[in-house]
Design an enzyme around this catalytic site. Structure first.
Site, PDB file in Angstrom:
ATOM      1  N   HIS A 181      -4.943   5.353   1.643  1.00 14.23           N
ATOM      2  CA  HIS A 181      -3.836   5.859   0.783  1.00 14.23           C
ATOM      3  C   HIS A 181      -2.636   5.415   0.769  1.00 14.23           C
ATOM      4  CE1 HIS A 181      -3.198   8.424   4.451  1.00 14.23           C
ATOM      5  NE2 HIS A 181      -2.093   9.064   3.611  1.00 14.23           N
ATOM      6  N   LEU A 183      -1.793   2.630   0.463  1.00 11.31           N
ATOM      7  CA  LEU A 183      -1.532   1.549  -0.696  1.00 11.31           C
ATOM      8  C   LEU A 183      -1.182   2.240  -1.549  1.00 11.31           C
ATOM      9  CD1 LEU A 183      -4.541  -1.144  -0.270  1.00 11.31           C
ATOM     10  CD2 LEU A 183      -2.153  -1.145   0.684  1.00 11.31           C
ATOM     11  N   GLU A 219       4.380  10.579  13.725  1.00 12.12           N
ATOM     12  CA  GLU A 219       4.122  12.019  13.350  1.00 12.12           C
ATOM     13  C   GLU A 219       4.886  12.960  14.478  1.00 12.12           C
ATOM     14  OE1 GLU A 219       0.567  11.736  10.318  1.00 12.12           O
ATOM     15  OE2 GLU A 219       0.289  12.096  12.433  1.00 12.12           O
ATOM     16  N   HIS A 243      -3.977   1.486   7.586  1.00  9.17           N
ATOM     17  CA  HIS A 243      -2.544   1.645   6.971  1.00  9.17           C
ATOM     18  C   HIS A 243      -1.433   0.691   7.210  1.00  9.17           C
ATOM     19  CE1 HIS A 243      -4.529   5.216   6.038  1.00  9.17           C
ATOM     20  NE2 HIS A 243      -3.905   6.047   6.973  1.00  9.17           N
ATOM     21  N   LYS A 339       1.385  10.014  17.297  1.00  6.31           N
ATOM     22  CA  LYS A 339       1.633  11.244  16.957  1.00  6.31           C
ATOM     23  C   LYS A 339       2.255  12.194  17.986  1.00  6.31           C
ATOM     24  CE  LYS A 339      -2.852  11.271  14.475  1.00  6.31           C
ATOM     25  NZ  LYS A 339      -2.448  11.890  13.088  1.00  6.31           N
ATOM     26  N   ARG A 378      11.908   2.436   3.737  1.00  2.46           N
ATOM     27  CA  ARG A 378      11.289   3.597   4.521  1.00  2.46           C
ATOM     28  C   ARG A 378      10.465   3.946   3.373  1.00  2.46           C
ATOM     29  NH1 ARG A 378      16.202   6.455   6.108  1.00  2.46           N
ATOM     30  NH2 ARG A 378      16.175   7.561   3.956  1.00  2.46           N
ATOM     31  N   TYR A 386      17.004  -0.102   2.583  1.00  2.00           N
ATOM     32  CA  TYR A 386      18.617  -0.415   2.713  1.00  2.00           C
ATOM     33  C   TYR A 386      18.649  -1.603   3.501  1.00  2.00           C
ATOM     34  CZ  TYR A 386      17.920   2.564   6.983  1.00  2.00           C
ATOM     35  OH  TYR A 386      17.139   3.067   7.852  1.00  2.00           O
ATOM     36  N   LYS A 388      21.182  -3.899   5.863  1.00  2.00           N
ATOM     37  CA  LYS A 388      22.333  -3.721   6.974  1.00  2.00           C
ATOM     38  C   LYS A 388      23.174  -4.809   6.814  1.00  2.00           C
ATOM     39  CE  LYS A 388      20.638  -0.312   9.922  1.00  2.00           C
ATOM     40  NZ  LYS A 388      20.095   0.249  11.377  1.00  2.00           N
TER      41      LYS A 388
HETATM   42  C1  BG6 Z   1      -4.519   9.615   7.852  1.00  2.00           C
HETATM   43  C2  BG6 Z   1      -4.789   9.707   9.307  1.00  2.00           C
HETATM   44  O1  BG6 Z   1      -5.297   8.386   7.322  1.00  2.00           O
HETATM   45  O2  BG6 Z   1      -3.088   9.367   7.479  1.00  2.00           O
HETATM   46  C3  BG6 Z   1      -3.965  10.934   9.866  1.00  2.00           C
HETATM   47  O3  BG6 Z   1      -6.338   9.863   9.392  1.00  2.00           O
HETATM   48  C4  BG6 Z   1      -2.507  10.786   9.587  1.00  2.00           C
HETATM   49  O4  BG6 Z   1      -4.042  11.006  11.356  1.00  2.00           O
HETATM   50  C5  BG6 Z   1      -2.274  10.633   8.077  1.00  2.00           C
HETATM   51  O5  BG6 Z   1      -1.977  11.924   9.803  1.00  2.00           O
HETATM   52  C6  BG6 Z   1      -1.070  10.266   7.770  1.00  2.00           C
HETATM   53  O6  BG6 Z   1      -0.858  10.496   6.200  1.00  2.00           O
HETATM   54  P1  BG6 Z   1       0.613  10.629   5.531  1.00  2.00           P
HETATM   55  O7  BG6 Z   1       0.281  10.372   4.232  1.00  2.00           O
HETATM   56  O8  BG6 Z   1       0.615  12.151   5.757  1.00  2.00           O
HETATM   57  O9  BG6 Z   1       1.492   9.794   6.139  1.00  2.00           O
END
Ligand code: BG6
Length: 491
Positions: A181, A183, A219, A243, A339, A378, A386, A388
């Site tokens: 996701h 991507l 996170e 990711h 995390k 970001r 941005y 710098k």
């Molecule tokens: C998921 C992970 O693929 O992506 C999770 O399994 C993570 O652990 C999540 O929290 C983060 O996704 P987003 O879109 O909230 O940054």
């Protein structure tokens, strides 16, 4: 008026799960709201629990929002959308139950060309059986059948290859849509636009000008109820191998021949295959422990009841990766994911080299090594790009400081950014494969990380413990320092 002679049915397998409720149904509604779904479409929820259509609609309705704007017809649109949602209760490994679904789908298709999309939002151990049953008993007879699968795609090279082979018994590669996701996130999609439609970036996009690149994910919450799942995988498999690595591939790939899915994925896979297998000395792992912040106490990772007390699973990792090709030889690509840290953020930081023979060396208020240019993308939250730059502080003296050339999405664009799942679902309906992972990309991604994952587990490497809500293990700084790098997010 040309009547649309085809229909699309989208079956969410695992409809009562969290992902379906939080992401898939809301994304489908957003697409409907934006008039992006075909004229004839039906949505089926499929799961084991007994539920009526009305109960499914009630469940789904709780998470729908009109996030785009507050147009008056929102409620009406929701009602229309819910009217297109149905439920079928069945086992995930029952051809019989999928046959019943097939019958219901046929009734809805009413003789039109039938196109069918299955979204497998179920645990990996039942993927293959569900794919088997869906393909044998409920594929389309005269249109396309596509299946969206979501990670984990195995735990290492071998189990991933086994899963791919098992799926390929029932589906062709072009029917399998492996979702990552990240991507689908707006700023990740924009990476190619930034690189290839501006003159000024691509010429400096190489070892000649770039000192290092950082991919940072953090996170500010722990595994929260997902400990059982997470403990089998850990942060390297959960975030880095997919990711962050996918973003890296888009960042570092050569210019594709065209924007066609195969051309883009060919370039991504080349970069991934040019990467050096990750060495254990280039990895730092951490795990969060409990902490009290402002009188509130936060549980440590192993305090979660679903996690074994002696678990060594990393909830944080930092790694230094290298791409052994002409463009990137010697440039450290640093990744950091964790995390229960002090903030929630995903970003790319590109640190450029020093200006050779800089005339203004003596005029910086800040340390010299900090005065290099840095481009920050970001991804979330508060999307921004941005750069710098060094600038003269106004006045009669000659002092330089760093300022940002700043593209803040919120300030520049009024429209809210769609959720990643919206774009990806739309692409799957339209058969656009650009943002989905091809099996050779997946293999290459696993080859990079599998040896280190096995070594960490075999040697039972103890993670560095860090308090919930902190900036993570100090080992990450030492790792970066070994390559003469400072993490850009830490000031
Ligand atoms: C998921 C992970 O693929 O992506 C999770 O399994 C993570 O652990 C999540 O929290 C983060 O996704 P987003 O879109 O909230 O940054």
């Amino acid at each position: 008026v040309n009547e649309d002679k085809s229909t699309v049915s989208i079956t969410v397998v695992g409809a009562s799960g969290d992902l379906a409720k939080k992401k898939i149904f809301p994304a489908l509604f957003a697409l409907y709201y934006e008039d992006c779904l075909p004229e004839h479409f039906t949505i089926f929820g499929y799961a084991r629990s007994k539920m009526t259509d009305a109960e499914l609609r009630n469940m789904v309705s709780k998470t729908l929002t009109c996030r785009i704007d507050k147009r008056e017809n929102c409620g009406e649109k929701m009602e229309q959308f819910l009217g297109r949602c149905f439920y079928h209760s069945g086992q995930y490994d029952s051809e019989e139950n999928f046959k019943e679904l097939d019958k219901k789908l046929k009734d809805h298709e009413a003789g039109r060309i039938s196109n069918r999309l299955f979204y497998l939002s179920i645990p990996p151990n039942i993927f293959v059986n569900a794919v088997k049953c869906a393909s044998l008993s409920a594929s389309s007879a005269n249109g396309w059948t596509r299946v969206i699968v979501e990670k984990p795609f195995g735990r290492d090279s071998e189990s991933s290859a086994a899963l791919t082979n098992a799926l390929k018994q029932y589906l062709d590669e072009d029917q399998i849509f492996r979702i990552d996701h990240y991507l689908g996130k707006e700023l990740v999609e924009n990476l190619s636009v930034l690189r290839f439609s501006n003159l000024i970036f691509e010429p400096v996009w190489s070892r000649q000008y770039i000192r290092n690149v950082q991919f940072i994910f953090s996170e500010d919450f722990g595994t929260e109820g997902r400990g059982g799942y997470f403990d089998h995988y850990g942060i390297i498999r959960d975030i880095m191998q997919n990711h962050l690595l996918q973003i890296l591939a888009l960042f570092a790939m050569e210019t594709p021949v065209s924007l066609d899915a195969e051309d883009i994925r060919n370039e991504k896979v080349k970069v991934l295959r040019s990467m050096r297998t990750l060495n254990i000395d280039d990895v730092v792992i951490g795990q969060y422990k409990s902490q009290t912040i402002g009188g509130v106490s936060y549980q440590g990772y192993t305090d979660d009841k679903t996690v074994p007390k002696d678990s060594l699973t990393p909830t944080f990792a930092a790694a230094a990766l290298f791409i052994d090709n002409a463009r990137w030889d010697g440039v450290p690509f640093l990744m950091k994911a964790g995390k229960a840290l002090h903030n929630r953020r995903a970003e790319i930081r590109v640190q450029f080299r020093r200006v050779p023979g800089n005339l203004y060396n003596r005029n910086f208020g800040t340390a010299l090594d900090r005065a290099t240019n840095e481009l920050v993308i970001r991804v979330q939250p508060d999307e921004a790009i941005y750069l710098k730059i060094n600038n003269k502080v106004p006045g009669l003296g000659m002092r330089l400081d760093r300022s940002n050339l700043n593209l803040l999405y919120k300030a520049r664009y009024e429209k809210e950014i769609p959720d990643a799942y919206e774009r990806l679902l739309l692409d799957a309906v339209e058969g656009e494969r650009r943002l989905f992972i091809r099996s050779d990309e997946l293999d290459a991604a696993w080859s990079l990380f599998t040896p280190v994952l096995k070594e960490l587990e075999a040697k039972k490497i103890i993670p560095e413990y860090y308090p919930y809500g902190s900036r993570g293990p100090v080992g990450a700084h030492y790792l970066a320092a070994r390559y003469n790098v400072k993490w850009g997010d830490l000031g």
